[in-house]
Design a protein around this motif. Structure first.
Motif, PDB file in Angstrom:
ATOM      1  N   VAL A  42       0.877  -1.214  -0.187  1.00 39.29           N
ATOM      2  CA  VAL A  42      -0.290   0.067  -0.177  1.00 39.29           C
ATOM      3  C   VAL A  42       0.898   1.142   0.110  1.00 39.29           C
ATOM      4  O   VAL A  42       2.042   0.663   0.434  1.00 39.29           O
ATOM      5  N   THR A  43       0.664   2.706  -0.945  1.00 38.37           N
ATOM      6  CA  THR A  43       1.551   3.102  -1.043  1.00 38.37           C
ATOM      7  C   THR A  43       0.485   4.660  -0.791  1.00 38.37           C
ATOM      8  O   THR A  43      -0.637   5.260  -0.608  1.00 38.37           O
ATOM      9  N   PHE A  71       4.478   0.501   2.134  1.00 37.07           N
ATOM     10  CA  PHE A  71       4.460  -0.773   3.554  1.00 37.07           C
ATOM     11  C   PHE A  71       4.128  -1.537   2.342  1.00 37.07           C
ATOM     12  O   PHE A  71       3.293  -2.253   1.649  1.00 37.07           O
ATOM     13  N   PRO A 127       2.591  -4.270  17.538  1.00 38.98           N
ATOM     14  CA  PRO A 127       2.172  -3.085  17.259  1.00 38.98           C
ATOM     15  C   PRO A 127       1.705  -2.301  17.017  1.00 38.98           C
ATOM     16  O   PRO A 127       1.218  -2.711  15.341  1.00 38.98           O
ATOM     17  N   SER A 128       1.518  -1.086  17.064  1.00 38.17           N
ATOM     18  CA  SER A 128       0.722   0.218  15.995  1.00 38.17           C
ATOM     19  C   SER A 128       1.694   0.397  15.002  1.00 38.17           C
ATOM     20  O   SER A 128       2.393  -0.544  14.400  1.00 38.17           O
ATOM     21  N   GLY A 129       1.047   0.021  13.397  1.00 37.28           N
ATOM     22  CA  GLY A 129       1.267   0.063  12.785  1.00 37.28           C
ATOM     23  C   GLY A 129       2.672  -1.203  11.871  1.00 37.28           C
ATOM     24  O   GLY A 129       2.651  -1.431  10.783  1.00 37.28           O
ATOM     25  N   SER A 130       1.828  -2.065  12.515  1.00 40.20           N
ATOM     26  CA  SER A 130       2.479  -3.444  12.241  1.00 40.20           C
ATOM     27  C   SER A 130       1.442  -4.495  10.902  1.00 40.20           C
ATOM     28  O   SER A 130       1.676  -5.847  10.874  1.00 40.20           O
ATOM     29  N   GLY A 131       0.641  -3.847  10.218  1.00 39.08           N
ATOM     30  CA  GLY A 131      -1.037  -4.385   9.167  1.00 39.08           C
ATOM     31  C   GLY A 131      -1.904  -5.317   9.435  1.00 39.08           C
ATOM     32  O   GLY A 131      -2.286  -5.946   9.124  1.00 39.08           O
ATOM     33  N   LYS A 132      -1.992  -5.072  11.043  1.00 37.81           N
ATOM     34  CA  LYS A 132      -3.290  -6.227  11.617  1.00 37.81           C
ATOM     35  C   LYS A 132      -4.836  -5.242  10.219  1.00 37.81           C
ATOM     36  O   LYS A 132      -5.024  -6.669  10.310  1.00 37.81           O
ATOM     37  N   SER A 133      -5.050  -4.047  10.477  1.00 36.14           N
ATOM     38  CA  SER A 133      -5.911  -3.689  10.326  1.00 36.14           C
ATOM     39  C   SER A 133      -5.901  -3.644   8.212  1.00 36.14           C
ATOM     40  O   SER A 133      -7.153  -3.986   7.958  1.00 36.14           O
ATOM     41  N   LEU A 134      -5.012  -3.219   7.925  1.00 37.66           N
ATOM     42  CA  LEU A 134      -5.001  -4.174   7.091  1.00 37.66           C
ATOM     43  C   LEU A 134      -5.024  -5.122   6.358  1.00 37.66           C
ATOM     44  O   LEU A 134      -5.939  -5.345   5.149  1.00 37.66           O
ATOM     45  N   HIS A 170      -4.455  -4.260  20.191  1.00 37.33           N
ATOM     46  CA  HIS A 170      -2.970  -4.278  20.876  1.00 37.33           C
ATOM     47  C   HIS A 170      -3.171  -4.621  22.369  1.00 37.33           C
ATOM     48  O   HIS A 170      -2.205  -3.871  22.844  1.00 37.33           O
TER      49      HIS A 170
END
Ligand code: ATP
Length: 275
Positions: free
Chosen positions: A37-38, A44, A62-69, A224
């Protein structure tokens, strides 16, 4: 599909019994996706590969690790460039053979941290939204289902209010009732308790757990928060920097380990990988 007791006077007293036996389909979610994703000046890469059995799966990291995507890919709101997604025996995505089931055909209910309620609609109309035909009123069976969900979620007395006129917990219940209205086969929850204060979080956790058990709906939750994970997870999928680091039988490990003993090393591993 379900009968909810009409005699119950409040959501906590409501009882719901499946008319049929629990669905026999394999309760496994398998995901093997690789996508980028850009955003301006940033990219990312998400390489999420896991097979998770169980009715309650937590995506943790952790935050930003790709869970929501990853959750969005399961929902069909993000189309990965490559990969395959199977949910409870149904293939939602298989880029090799050109399969990509549209989001609205996946029959998935979603509950996000900001609840995404329509501000101009009443509680009842928010809950009814997914069932409403383009023209005309709700069918009688759907109206009955909305009545039942309002009752189950303790919203009957508030049905005429708009989201701005109810509390955070009541908004959360409205969003949950809306997600459940179309009888989803799977519920996706993204940090559903973030906006709530601590006592309310604890109450809503218990209420959500109860409702999920009654409906017998499998769910995938992104969090998290250690307590959310501990309350819900049977299987834990641990993320770090766009990758799945491990898939853990959380329920089994909890018999002999504390949440911290299980989760702290996962956080450490995610940070090591990010560094
Ligand atoms: N639409 C997008 N375009 C570009 N980058 C994105 C997009 N959505 C998310 N990202 C980036 O992808 C990475 C993973 O985001 P994601 O929302 O999946 O993280 P997360 O693990 O759910 O984090 P959090 O716990 O903070 O919600 C982040 O670095 C984020 O900035």
């Amino acid at each position: 599909m379900f009968v909810i007791s009409r005699t119950a006077s409040s959501h906590s007293e409501a009882s719901m019994h499946p008319r049929t036996a629990p669905k026999a389909t394999a309760r496994t979610i398998s995901c093997d996706i690789d996508t980028r994703v850009t955003a301006p000046g940033a990219e990312f890469r998400l390489q999420a590969r896991f097979e998770a059995p169980g009715r309650r799966i937590a995506l943790f990291g952790p935050s930003g690790s790709g869970k929501s995507l990853t959750l969005m890919a399961l929902a069909g709101l993000l189309k990965p460039q490559r990969g395959r997604i199977e949910v409870c025996g149904r293939t939602f995505l298989d880029t090799a053979s050109g399969v990509n089931v549209q989001a609205r055909r996946r029959n998935i209910g979603m509950l996000f941290q900001d609840y995404a309620l329509f501000p101009h609609l009443t509680v009842r109309d928010n809950v009814s939204f997914a069932l409403k035909p383009i023209f005309g009123p709700l069918k009688a069976a759907h109206r009955e289902r909305v009545d039942e969900l309002l009752e189950l979620c303790g919203l009957t007395a508030l049905e005429g209010r708009r989201p701005a006129q109810i509390s955070g917990g009541q908004r959360q219940r409205t969003a949950l009732a809306r997600a459940l209205a179309p009888s989803p086969d799977l519920l996706l929850l993204d940090e559903p308790f973030t906006a709530l204060d601590q006592p309310l979080r604890e109450r809503m956790r218990a209420e959500l757990f109860d409702i999920l058990e009654r409906f017998d709906i499998p769910m995938v939750m992104v969090s998290h928060d250690l307590e959310d994970v501990d309350h819900f997870a049977q299987t834990l999928v641990a993320f770090g920097h766009g990758r799945v680091l491990s898939v853990i039988d959380y329920e089994a490990r909890r018999k002999s380990e504390s949440p911290r003993q299980i989760l702290d090393p996962l956080f450490l591993a995610a940070q090591t990988q990010a560094g």
